[in-house]
Enzyme design. Sequence first.
Site, short mmCIF file in Angstrom:
data_model
loop_
_atom_site.label_atom_id
_atom_site.label_comp_id
_atom_site.label_asym_id
_atom_site.label_seq_id
_atom_site.Cartn_x
_atom_site.Cartn_y
_atom_site.Cartn_z
N CYS A 156 -24.13 -83.98 -125.31
CA CYS A 156 -23.25 -83.60 -126.42
C CYS A 156 -21.98 -84.45 -126.49
O CYS A 156 -21.31 -84.48 -127.52
CB CYS A 156 -22.86 -82.13 -126.30
SG CYS A 156 -24.28 -81.06 -126.38
N1 CO8 Z 1 -30.72 -61.22 -128.23
C1 CO8 Z 1 -30.31 -60.11 -127.60
N2 CO8 Z 1 -29.87 -60.11 -126.32
C2 CO8 Z 1 -29.85 -61.27 -125.65
C3 CO8 Z 1 -30.27 -62.47 -126.25
C4 CO8 Z 1 -30.72 -62.42 -127.59
N3 CO8 Z 1 -31.12 -63.52 -128.24
N4 CO8 Z 1 -30.13 -63.47 -125.36
C5 CO8 Z 1 -29.66 -62.93 -124.24
N5 CO8 Z 1 -29.49 -61.59 -124.40
C6 CO8 Z 1 -29.02 -60.62 -123.41
C7 CO8 Z 1 -29.19 -61.15 -121.98
O1 CO8 Z 1 -30.47 -60.89 -121.50
C8 CO8 Z 1 -28.12 -60.39 -121.25
O2 CO8 Z 1 -28.56 -59.09 -120.97
P1 CO8 Z 1 -28.15 -58.36 -119.60
O3 CO8 Z 1 -26.66 -58.23 -119.66
O4 CO8 Z 1 -28.89 -57.08 -119.68
O5 CO8 Z 1 -28.60 -59.29 -118.51
C9 CO8 Z 1 -26.99 -60.28 -122.28
O6 CO8 Z 1 -27.62 -60.44 -123.55
C10 CO8 Z 1 -25.94 -61.33 -122.09
O7 CO8 Z 1 -26.59 -62.62 -121.95
P2 CO8 Z 1 -25.82 -63.92 -121.53
O8 CO8 Z 1 -25.00 -63.65 -120.33
O9 CO8 Z 1 -26.80 -65.06 -121.47
O10 CO8 Z 1 -24.92 -64.11 -122.85
P3 CO8 Z 1 -23.59 -64.89 -123.03
O11 CO8 Z 1 -22.57 -63.95 -123.50
O12 CO8 Z 1 -23.26 -65.78 -121.86
O13 CO8 Z 1 -23.95 -65.85 -124.26
C11 CO8 Z 1 -24.50 -68.17 -124.62
C12 CO8 Z 1 -24.98 -66.80 -124.13
C13 CO8 Z 1 -24.22 -68.05 -126.12
C14 CO8 Z 1 -25.57 -69.18 -124.35
C15 CO8 Z 1 -23.20 -68.57 -123.91
O14 CO8 Z 1 -23.33 -68.43 -122.51
C16 CO8 Z 1 -22.78 -70.01 -124.18
O15 CO8 Z 1 -22.66 -70.44 -125.31
N6 CO8 Z 1 -22.43 -70.74 -123.14
C17 CO8 Z 1 -22.00 -72.14 -123.27
C18 CO8 Z 1 -23.21 -72.94 -123.49
C19 CO8 Z 1 -22.93 -74.37 -123.80
O16 CO8 Z 1 -21.91 -74.78 -124.25
N7 CO8 Z 1 -23.92 -75.16 -123.54
C20 CO8 Z 1 -23.86 -76.52 -123.86
C21 CO8 Z 1 -25.20 -76.89 -124.29
S1 CO8 Z 1 -25.15 -78.29 -125.21
C22 CO8 Z 1 -25.48 -79.64 -124.23
O17 CO8 Z 1 -24.65 -80.32 -123.70
C23 CO8 Z 1 -26.90 -79.98 -124.11
C24 CO8 Z 1 -27.18 -81.15 -124.97
C25 CO8 Z 1 -28.62 -81.28 -125.15
C26 CO8 Z 1 -29.03 -80.88 -126.52
C27 CO8 Z 1 -30.29 -80.13 -126.46
C28 CO8 Z 1 -30.85 -79.73 -127.78
C29 CO8 Z 1 -31.97 -78.74 -127.73
#
Ligand code: CO8
Length: 373
Positions: A156
């Site tokens: 990214c």
């Molecule tokens: N619907 C309902 N519930 C869900 C869902 C869903 N879709 N997904 C997860 N849950 C549940 C989980 O199971 C969890 O339940 P429990 O508490 O019972 O275990 C609860 O919701 C909370 O889950 P998380 O802890 O995973 O949720 P977060 O609040 O952490 O949110 C995010 C998840 C949005 C992913 C967040 O952690 C985030 O955005 N983090 C930063 C990520 C980031 O910036 N990543 C960079 C990636 S980009 C990069 O550099 C890669 C480049 C390559 C590109 C690739 C292209 C494909």
Amino acid sequence: MKRICISGSGLYTPPQSVSNEELAVAYNRYAQRENERQAAAIAAGTAEPLPMSSPEFIVKASGIRSRHVVDRGGVLDPARMRPRLPRRGDDEPSLMCEMGLLAARQALAGAGRAAAEIDAVLVACSNMQRPYPAMAVELQHYLGAGGYAYDVNVACASAAFGVQAAADAVARGSARAALVVSPEICTGHLNFMNRDCHFIFGDAATALLVESMDVAHGQATFEILGTRLATQYSNNIRNNFGFLNACEEPRRPWDDVLFRQEGRKVFKEVVPLVAELILAHLADLGIEAAAVRRFWLHQANLSMNQLIARRVLGREPSEAEAPVILDEYANTSSAGSVIAFHKFHADLAPGDLGVLCAFGAGYSAGCVVLKRL
Ligand code: CO8
């Protein structure tokens, strides 16, 4: 030392888009089918049922409401769960090249430059369509640019790394003008069958033209006051796709060659890294954070951006200070911060300062400090 600027920007937005509601319906249909298929194993306790997704969770956890995509039909088909892309022949421009060209031509038009005046093309993005010939060389060819071209992949943060390389090349005289093009087909390497990440990414392409200030005559020119890059090894965002996949024994599972991440860890570790990078860079340039009118941040997660801007400013950022495009585009990887720049720079007055900052897998982060001319 030559003064260098960004004299044009371009954006290609795929016409199709997918809302959170549509995405969750498709995923839930897929999950339901899988659970029915696995009913006996689930009943015997040897398999876990797939949990359901929800649009409410997606918007609350990420700030994302929809995403532009190259193909919504394939993504929303529960029997497919990936874009459907007609295969192109070697003699046709590739899809990534085509998207990049549309953004590149817009950047050239904004800068008042012809393609023949460009002598460096960098394709800077997360995933290339193929290993070689370089995507940048293909784009240089179809654009009609001269000089040289090469690919840059720092996930990214790629566009910021590309801008530094372009600015250095122009400053040293190895290029008169350099294009940094970021075509991202993130939906092609996203696992739409994984509830934890199926909502994260979208597709787009951006371009920035970098040239010497003494010849720039674009509609909106920004001097590059400085660039700073940082990397720190982490496996928390990973994609094991590569040319050795077919040779490896044992074979990797199919979902190991798509995007995966530990989202929480990424959030916690990247926020301080990026806030410190911006603060140290500004301090070394003798600029107070309070003097910066705009932060064009990488667009992965709304709370993450708000937290970074809060740490840098020492107070809550306004929407105008840290504009958001991820609500409409989701995470478009390297294109995200450039989309924010492209859409939210016209109102800045001469002398106004802005910071373009991109960050992601690697970890990698890049900061470009800009002044409107
Ligand atoms: N619907 C309902 N519930 C869900 C869902 C869903 N879709 N997904 C997860 N849950 C549940 C989980 O199971 C969890 O339940 P429990 O508490 O019972 O275990 C609860 O919701 C909370 O889950 P998380 O802890 O995973 O949720 P977060 O609040 O952490 O949110 C995010 C998840 C949005 C992913 C967040 O952690 C985030 O955005 N983090 C930063 C990520 C980031 O910036 N990543 C960079 C990636 S980009 C990069 O550099 C890669 C480049 C390559 C590109 C690739 C292209 C494909």
